[in-house]
Design an enzyme around this catalytic site. Structure first.
Site, PDB file in Angstrom:
ATOM      1  N   ASP A 240       0.995  -1.415  -0.619  1.00  0.00           N
ATOM      2  CA  ASP A 240      -0.146   0.179   0.150  1.00  0.00           C
ATOM      3  C   ASP A 240       0.732   0.983  -0.104  1.00  0.00           C
ATOM      4  O   ASP A 240       1.651   1.185   0.961  1.00  0.00           O
ATOM      5  CB  ASP A 240      -0.873   0.010   1.305  1.00  0.00           C
ATOM      6  CG  ASP A 240      -2.410   0.905   1.357  1.00  0.00           C
ATOM      7  OD1 ASP A 240      -2.483   1.567   0.932  1.00  0.00           O
ATOM      8  OD2 ASP A 240      -1.586   2.466   2.183  1.00  0.00           O
ATOM      9  N   GLU A 300       1.170  -0.384  -5.061  1.00  0.00           N
ATOM     10  CA  GLU A 300       0.268   0.630  -5.426  1.00  0.00           C
ATOM     11  C   GLU A 300       0.906   1.700  -5.748  1.00  0.00           C
ATOM     12  O   GLU A 300       1.291   2.726  -4.777  1.00  0.00           O
ATOM     13  CB  GLU A 300      -0.621   0.999  -4.005  1.00  0.00           C
ATOM     14  CG  GLU A 300      -1.650   1.481  -4.792  1.00  0.00           C
ATOM     15  CD  GLU A 300      -1.808   2.178  -4.000  1.00  0.00           C
ATOM     16  OE1 GLU A 300      -3.092   3.292  -4.033  1.00  0.00           O
ATOM     17  OE2 GLU A 300      -1.493   2.918  -2.291  1.00  0.00           O
TER      18      GLU A 300
HETATM   19  C1  NOJ Z   1      -4.146   3.352  -0.852  1.00  0.00           C
HETATM   20  C2  NOJ Z   1      -5.400   2.054   0.035  1.00  0.00           C
HETATM   21  O1  NOJ Z   1      -5.650   1.665  -1.409  1.00  0.00           O
HETATM   22  C3  NOJ Z   1      -6.395   3.321   0.481  1.00  0.00           C
HETATM   23  O2  NOJ Z   1      -7.857   2.912   0.397  1.00  0.00           O
HETATM   24  C4  NOJ Z   1      -5.766   3.697   1.232  1.00  0.00           C
HETATM   25  O3  NOJ Z   1      -6.566   4.507   2.165  1.00  0.00           O
HETATM   26  C5  NOJ Z   1      -4.628   4.444   1.152  1.00  0.00           C
HETATM   27  N1  NOJ Z   1      -3.726   3.873   0.461  1.00  0.00           N
HETATM   28  C6  NOJ Z   1      -4.296   4.799   3.004  1.00  0.00           C
HETATM   29  O4  NOJ Z   1      -3.692   3.663   3.347  1.00  0.00           O
END
Ligand code: NOJ
Length: 577
Positions: A240, A300
């Site tokens: 993430d 991500e």
């Molecule tokens: C990216 C995640 O996909 C999202 O849902 C989240 O709110 C943020 N990172 C913070 O962790």
């Protein structure tokens, strides 16, 4: 005797070194071209709160996922990525982790998790977990200790600083936060803590303090977390928010940028708190550990160009195997040329692409691309795009049904905090996180209790039970497409050969492999199009086309002078000499 000796040797090994990592044997290179399993994979993202509720409390859970593995098998996916299911106060619905080595009781237990991994293994469905690397919850023991005093063991595990312009001793003396950085969730990026008269930094909500990755103890602890789960058989992690792992230690103010954001704040270039070069050191460390367990890392990775995306693979292929290409999700409108240029650039970068068209943070593709008149056809056409390109694909639960966004109607209905902060410009992400639509019955068959988010009216028609009976449904289209993707050598191994490079409406390409090809033709316009192809330069002087798939309502006719493509029609054919 011989047997008992080797049993003794194994027992001795286990006594000395513990259980051997279960994951090792599972993830070896799989095919003649040297591809790993994940290179051909379709990874299915599950938002566990919303997938299937086995205990009827209105929230999905791990048992619910387990009970639907056969559905997923039949759909034709290879792995599930479960968004965070660890203990959490659920401020950001799991992206605020308070214990990395357990399962939140809302979702079940560690033994439910182990059973899910084992049941998945039987069906050749791997489990990938979501690892929140940038921050923890403010209720994590590390932060609780960090907050307790300036000299606590974990103080330096987070980013604490004096305020600017004050005496640093009293709230009155602390005039301003340490710098001008902003939280992406619409709050200030610094929260003052009266206990120690300092601010802590958080790129997301105040309940999500950023970890200090410059502290080697943090890195070690996080690597240990991955080991804990690898040993339980996970096939990898989706990492993430990797862009935000590091901050400039001098806390230099970000430069201004024109305009305001959706929260009405002056824009800035996130030069000093995003995509710092040190991020790549962390990626390499995580990859080294992943390699010990033959596991895969998905990132991500929000990038604005292909060169940035390429960096995430690592100069020596030693960072992420699967940095997500999220750039297509930001395209406005359907323009063949934009997709053509992007796909060409991604292929030219020479890495293994990872295509994504939506996820739990992005308006569902059905709603984003839909024009109100051809929604199903457009959704099928876009599925044909991301699932026939050369690369891995990540799909979001419910895409296979044509689930649409169901945004809250008023601020009071909003669950996602950013929707409350930013209403009405930013409605939050509830709309794309609604319950999976299993049936046309109450709550779409997701739960007997009121679900945590409401299902849209379209669940009446777009649900598993109804669609399974209709040969032209989105679900059956996805099943055919995924079966083709897994069985057709040209789609598994073929190169990408673009066709008709100047056509503004129709995106067409071949995937060529060993003297054969698959032809993919996508009419991205709302008007009928006639297209012909000269396949000789691609090595097919006298091509024979055998149709494999089209999108039922937008049927496409192959004639002597080419193809007649209906609005948003798609056509896939096998090409032989
Ligand atoms: C990216 C995640 O996909 C999202 O849902 C989240 O709110 C943020 N990172 C913070 O962790």
């Amino acid at each position: 005797m011989k047997n008992s000796k080797s049993i003794c040797a194994v027992a001795l090994f286990m006594l000395l070194f513990g259980l051997p990592p279960a994951a090792h044997a599972q993830h070896q290179p799989v095919d003649a071209e040297g591809h790993q399993w994940w290179q051909h994979a379709v990874v299915y993202e599950i938002y566990p709160r919303s997938f299937a509720d086995s205990d009827n409390n209105g929230f999905g859970d791990l048992k619910g996922i387990d009970q639907h593995l056969d559905y997923l098998k039949q759909l034709g996916i290879d792995a599930i990525w479960i968004t965070p299911c660890f203990p959490s106060p659920q401020v950001d619905f799991g992206y605020d982790v308070s214990d990395y080595d357990a399962i939140d009781p809302l979702y079940g237990t560690l033994s439910d998790f182990d059973k899910l991994v084992a049941d998945g293994k039987q069906r050749h469905i791997k489990v990938i977990l979501d690892f929140v690397v940038n921050h923890t919850s403010d209720k994590h023991q590390w932060f609780i200790d960090s907050q307790s005093s300036k000299t606590s063991q974990h103080r330096d595990w987070y980013i604490w600083r004096d305020g600017k312009g004050g005496d640093g001793k009293s709230p009155e003396g602390i005039a301003q936060p340490p710098n001008n950085w902003l939280s992406t969730f619409g709050t200030p990026a610094w929260t003052f803590d009266a206990k120690t008269n300092q601010y802590y930094y958080h790129y997301f909500y105040p309940e999500q303090p950023d970890l200090n990755w410059r502290n080697p103890a943090v890195e070690n602890a996080m690597l240990d977390v991955t080991r804990f789960w690898y040993k339980r058989g996970v096939a990898g992690f989706r990492l993430d928010a990797v862009d935000t792992l590091y901050e400039d230690p001098a806390l230099t103010d970000n430069p201004p940028a024109p305009g305001t954001d959706k929260f009405g704040r002056a824009n800035q270039i996130e030069k000093y708190n995003k995509k710092l070069p040190e991020v790549h050191d962390a990626m390499r460390a995580l990859r080294k550990t992943a390699d010990e367990y033959n596991s895969v890392l998905i990132g991500e990775t929000w990038t604005s160009n292909v060169s940035q995306l390429k960096d995430y693979y690592g100069a020596n292929h030693d960072e992420l195997q699967m940095p997500m290409d999220l750039m297509m999700t930001e395209f406005k409108g359907l323009h063949a040329q934009q997709y053509r240029d992007h796909i060409a650039a991604v292929n030219a970068a020479g890495q293994w692409p990872v295509y994504v068209i939506t996820n739990h943070d992005i308006i569902r593709s059905y709603t984003r691309y839909g024009d109100g008149a051809h929604n199903d056809d457009i959704a099928k056409m876009m599925a044909a795009l991301y699932l026939t390109l050369r690369g891995s694909a990540i799909m979001y639960y419910g895409e296979e049904l044509g689930m649409e966004n169901n945004d809250p109607k008023s601020r009071e209905d909003v669950q996602d905090p950013i929707g409350k902060i930013g209403w009405p410009v930013e409605k939050g992400r509830d709309g794309e996180r609604t319950p999976m639509q299993w049936t046309d019955g109450p709550n779409a068959g997701f739960s007997k209790a009121k679900p945590w988010l409401p299902v849209p009216a379209s669940a009446q028609t777009h649900n598993v039970e109804t669609e399974a009976k209709d040969p032209d449904s989105m679900l059956n289209f996805y099943r055919k497409l995924l079966a083709m993707r897994h069985n057709e050598p040209t789609l598994l191994e073929g190169d990408y050969f673009p066709l008709n490079n100047d056509d503004p409406n129709v995106l067409a390409y071949l995937r060529r492999y060993k003297g054969e090809a698959t032809l993919v033709v996508l009419n991205m316009s709302a008007t009928p199009q006639k297209v012909g192809f000269d396949l000789a330069p691609a090595g097919f002087a006298t091509p024979k086309l055998t149709e494999s798939l089209n999108n039922a309502h937008a049927k496409t006719a192959a004639g002597a002078d080419g193809l007649s493509m209906q609005p948003f029609g798609m056509f896939i054919a096998k090409v032989t000499q």
